[in-house]
Design a protein around this motif. Structure first.
Motif, PDB file in Angstrom:
ATOM      1  N   PRO A 289       0.805  -1.222   0.000  1.00 42.86           N
ATOM      2  CA  PRO A 289       0.000   0.000   0.000  1.00 42.86           C
ATOM      3  C   PRO A 289       0.838   1.272   0.000  1.00 42.86           C
ATOM      4  N   PHE A 290       2.060   1.175   0.487  1.00 47.52           N
ATOM      5  CA  PHE A 290       2.906   2.376   0.514  1.00 47.52           C
ATOM      6  C   PHE A 290       3.515   2.670  -0.855  1.00 47.52           C
ATOM      7  N   GLY A 291       3.339   1.731  -1.797  1.00 51.05           N
ATOM      8  CA  GLY A 291       3.894   1.940  -3.133  1.00 51.05           C
ATOM      9  C   GLY A 291       3.012   2.786  -4.034  1.00 51.05           C
ATOM     10  N   ALA A 292       1.827   3.172  -3.531  1.00 51.03           N
ATOM     11  CA  ALA A 292       0.872   3.905  -4.373  1.00 51.03           C
ATOM     12  C   ALA A 292       1.462   5.200  -4.918  1.00 51.03           C
ATOM     13  N   GLU A 293       2.098   5.946  -4.049  1.00 45.66           N
ATOM     14  CA  GLU A 293       2.633   7.242  -4.482  1.00 45.66           C
ATOM     15  C   GLU A 293       3.727   7.049  -5.538  1.00 45.66           C
ATOM     16  N   ASP A 294       4.593   6.048  -5.309  1.00 47.40           N
ATOM     17  CA  ASP A 294       5.662   5.771  -6.281  1.00 47.40           C
ATOM     18  C   ASP A 294       5.084   5.386  -7.634  1.00 47.40           C
ATOM     19  N   LEU A 295       4.063   4.526  -7.619  1.00 45.63           N
ATOM     20  CA  LEU A 295       3.464   4.074  -8.879  1.00 45.63           C
ATOM     21  C   LEU A 295       2.837   5.251  -9.625  1.00 45.63           C
ATOM     22  N   LEU A 296       2.096   6.083  -8.906  1.00 47.03           N
ATOM     23  CA  LEU A 296       1.451   7.234  -9.550  1.00 47.03           C
ATOM     24  C   LEU A 296       2.489   8.190 -10.138  1.00 47.03           C
ATOM     25  N   LYS A 297       3.541   8.448  -9.364  1.00 50.13           N
ATOM     26  CA  LYS A 297       4.592   9.351  -9.864  1.00 50.13           C
ATOM     27  C   LYS A 297       5.260   8.765 -11.091  1.00 50.13           C
ATOM     28  N   GLN A 298       5.480   7.450 -11.055  1.00 52.44           N
ATOM     29  CA  GLN A 298       6.113   6.779 -12.191  1.00 52.44           C
ATOM     30  C   GLN A 298       5.226   6.889 -13.433  1.00 52.44           C
ATOM     31  N   MET A 299       3.920   6.640 -13.277  1.00 49.61           N
ATOM     32  CA  MET A 299       3.022   6.694 -14.436  1.00 49.61           C
ATOM     33  C   MET A 299       2.951   8.110 -14.998  1.00 49.61           C
ATOM     34  N   TYR A 300       2.987   9.096 -14.108  1.00 45.10           N
ATOM     35  CA  TYR A 300       2.961  10.491 -14.565  1.00 45.10           C
ATOM     36  C   TYR A 300       4.251  10.828 -15.322  1.00 45.10           C
ATOM     37  N   ASP A 301       5.383  10.414 -14.737  1.00 42.34           N
ATOM     38  CA  ASP A 301       6.671  10.680 -15.398  1.00 42.34           C
ATOM     39  C   ASP A 301       6.758   9.968 -16.745  1.00 42.34           C
ATOM     40  N   ASN A 302       6.185   8.761 -16.822  1.00 44.47           N
ATOM     41  CA  ASN A 302       6.179   8.038 -18.105  1.00 44.47           C
ATOM     42  C   ASN A 302       5.458   8.846 -19.172  1.00 44.47           C
ATOM     43  N   ALA A 303       4.307   9.406 -18.794  1.00 47.93           N
ATOM     44  CA  ALA A 303       3.489  10.168 -19.747  1.00 47.93           C
ATOM     45  C   ALA A 303       4.247  11.399 -20.240  1.00 47.93           C
ATOM     46  N   VAL A 304       4.803  12.122 -19.297  1.00 50.84           N
ATOM     47  CA  VAL A 304       5.501  13.361 -19.657  1.00 50.84           C
ATOM     48  C   VAL A 304       6.777  13.041 -20.444  1.00 50.84           C
ATOM     49  N   GLY A 305       7.464  11.993 -20.038  1.00 54.31           N
ATOM     50  CA  GLY A 305       8.703  11.616 -20.727  1.00 54.31           C
ATOM     51  C   GLY A 305       8.453  11.208 -22.172  1.00 54.31           C
ATOM     52  N   LEU A 306       7.346  10.528 -22.404  1.00 56.37           N
ATOM     53  CA  LEU A 306       7.038  10.052 -23.758  1.00 56.37           C
ATOM     54  C   LEU A 306       6.403  11.142 -24.614  1.00 56.37           C
ATOM     55  N   LEU A 307       5.491  11.925 -24.007  1.00 58.63           N
ATOM     56  CA  LEU A 307       4.615  12.785 -24.805  1.00 58.63           C
ATOM     57  C   LEU A 307       4.867  14.287 -24.660  1.00 58.63           C
ATOM     58  N   ASP A 308       5.671  14.675 -23.695  1.00 55.93           N
ATOM     59  CA  ASP A 308       6.010  16.105 -23.583  1.00 55.93           C
ATOM     60  C   ASP A 308       7.496  16.247 -23.868  1.00 55.93           C
ATOM     61  N   ARG A 309       7.899  15.614 -24.949  1.00 56.98           N
ATOM     62  CA  ARG A 309       9.323  15.520 -25.246  1.00 56.98           C
ATOM     63  C   ARG A 309       9.871  16.828 -25.829  1.00 56.98           C
ATOM     64  N   PRO A 310      11.199  16.960 -25.813  1.00 56.26           N
ATOM     65  CA  PRO A 310      11.798  18.150 -26.446  1.00 56.26           C
ATOM     66  C   PRO A 310      11.485  18.168 -27.942  1.00 56.26           C
ATOM     67  N   LEU A 311      11.689  19.316 -28.588  1.00 57.70           N
ATOM     68  CA  LEU A 311      11.381  19.436 -30.006  1.00 57.70           C
ATOM     69  C   LEU A 311      12.141  18.405 -30.824  1.00 57.70           C
ATOM     70  N   THR A 312      11.482  17.896 -31.863  1.00 59.74           N
ATOM     71  CA  THR A 312      12.150  16.955 -32.764  1.00 59.74           C
ATOM     72  C   THR A 312      12.880  17.747 -33.848  1.00 59.74           C
ATOM     73  N   VAL A 313      13.629  17.035 -34.661  1.00 55.94           N
ATOM     74  CA  VAL A 313      14.355  17.662 -35.756  1.00 55.94           C
ATOM     75  C   VAL A 313      13.398  18.451 -36.650  1.00 55.94           C
ATOM     76  N   TRP A 314      12.243  17.844 -36.974  1.00 51.48           N
ATOM     77  CA  TRP A 314      11.274  18.533 -37.838  1.00 51.48           C
ATOM     78  C   TRP A 314      10.775  19.811 -37.182  1.00 51.48           C
ATOM     79  N   GLN A 315      10.518  19.705 -35.868  1.00 52.11           N
ATOM     80  CA  GLN A 315       9.921  20.857 -35.210  1.00 52.11           C
ATOM     81  C   GLN A 315      10.915  22.005 -35.055  1.00 52.11           C
ATOM     82  N   LYS A 316      12.202  21.649 -35.036  1.00 50.41           N
ATOM     83  CA  LYS A 316      13.221  22.707 -34.994  1.00 50.41           C
ATOM     84  C   LYS A 316      13.400  23.312 -36.382  1.00 50.41           C
ATOM     85  N   GLY A 317      12.878  22.609 -37.395  1.00 52.68           N
ATOM     86  CA  GLY A 317      12.974  23.115 -38.763  1.00 52.68           C
ATOM     87  C   GLY A 317      14.330  22.901 -39.382  1.00 52.68           C
ATOM     88  N   GLU A 318      15.081  21.945 -38.898  1.00 47.48           N
ATOM     89  CA  GLU A 318      16.424  21.708 -39.451  1.00 47.48           C
ATOM     90  C   GLU A 318      16.353  20.886 -40.731  1.00 47.48           C
TER      91      GLU A 318
END
Ligand code: ZN
Ligand code: ZN
Length: 318
Positions: A289-318
């Motif tokens: 039960p004490f792992g709930a906070e870790d799991l939630l933080k991990q799932m949130y970080d997964n989302a941001v890491g995958l989908l709020d990524r830095p600009l891609t080559v195309w988006q930089k216009g290179e």
């Protein structure tokens, strides 16, 4: 439920006699992300965004279809978010989980041609997609894939359009958001032939058992669970969630569809993702039960890491 009736952050379930029961929201110890939402389909998107803010939803991946949606709706989201920020302070007076002050979620978007619309994916649509992938608000190509359940486009056309969009995602350096229904063999074969994108592959709305999921997980895919993981008869989906490595597990809604229990049958907004997150915690942290906070933080970080990524080559216009 419409904003005309209620303008607060409570969840309500409609009874047969037309009155409402208030449903207590789970009190989660960390922020949550909704990695798949069609919020522009709601009648009042800013209402859902404000409620999501009150529930601790801090990141939302909006899903737009290049054949069905006017892509300028991304500008509307900026407006709806500002409107939501005005509504939030009025809502928090009736809010349960107001530990840190609520903040409106950040939006990123996946744009693609849904397999239903593959028959309409002509050169003009492809050109629109290529153009919008240069927009820094766009963080993924999706939802793309195969849907043999409805077969709204011919299967060979679905496969071809899926292939073309995988190639575009790889050129742009963006992850893909997959919609696969009753077509997992073909979808997996096409991705294996084309090569899974280095930027990531997200299997959205997973609603099958662990056996099907294993090969996707072995390929390094991210897996997003929504309403189906909360459904009463979905023990197989909950078993599937248990085999996903924690660093590739995601929460989503597919709003306005797929409302989780105990609100199934009501219209879904991003705020409902807290019920799905709570169910994943219940299933995956049963022995810890004490792992709930870790799991939630991990799932949130997964989302941001995958989908709020830095600009891609195309988006930089290179
Ligand atoms: Zn879908
Ligand atoms: Zn969707």
């Amino acid at each position: 439920m419409t904003s005309e009736q209620f303008d607060d952050a409570l969840f309500r379930r409609k009874r047969k006699n037309g009155t409402y029961d208030v449903i207590e929201a789970p009190d989660l110890p960390a922020f949550v992300a909704d990695t798949h939402a069609h919020l522009h389909m709601l009648e009042d998107p800013s209402f859902s965004i404000a409620r999501a803010a009150c529930c601790g939803v801090r990141f939302i991946e909006g899903i737009l279809d290049v054949c069905e949606d006017d892509l300028s709706v991304m500008d509307e989201f900026a407006l709806w978010t500002r409107q939501a920020a005005v509504r939030v302070p009025r809502m928090v007076t009736v809010m349960y989980c107001c530990k840190p002050a609520p903040r409106v979620p950040k939006f990123r978007f996946a744009v693609g041609c849904h397999p239903h619309n593959a028959k309409d994916f002509d050169e003009a649509a492809e050109a629109r997609l290529i153009e919008v992938l240069h927009d820094p608000r766009v963080s993924a190509v999706g939802e793309i894939g195969l849907d043999y359940h409805y077969d709204l486009s011919p299967r060979d056309v679905q496969r071809e359009v899926f292939r073309r969009q995988i190639r575009l995602a790889k050129e742009a350096g963006l992850p893909v958001v997959l919609h696969v229904r009753e077509a997992h063999d073909d979808a997996f074969a096409i991705l294996s032939e084309e090569g899974f994108p280095e930027a990531g592959t997200l299997l959205h709305c997973y609603n099958l058992g662990a056996d099907e999921l294993r090969r996707w997980v072995d390929e390094g895919c991210f897996v997003a669970f929504g309403g189906p993981v909360t459904f009463k008869k979905a023990d197989d989906v909950r078993e599937a969630a248990a085999i996903v490595p924690r660093d590739r597990l995601l929460t989503e809604t597919d709003a306005p569809y797929m409302t989780p229990e105990p609100l199934r049958g009501m219209k879904c907004g991003s705020e409902h993702v807290v019920f799905t997150a709570a169910k994943l915690v219940e299933v995956l942290c049963a022995d810890d039960p004490f792992g709930a906070e870790d799991l939630l933080k991990q799932m949130y970080d997964n989302a941001v890491g995958l989908l709020d990524r830095p600009l891609t080559v195309w988006q930089k216009g290179e």
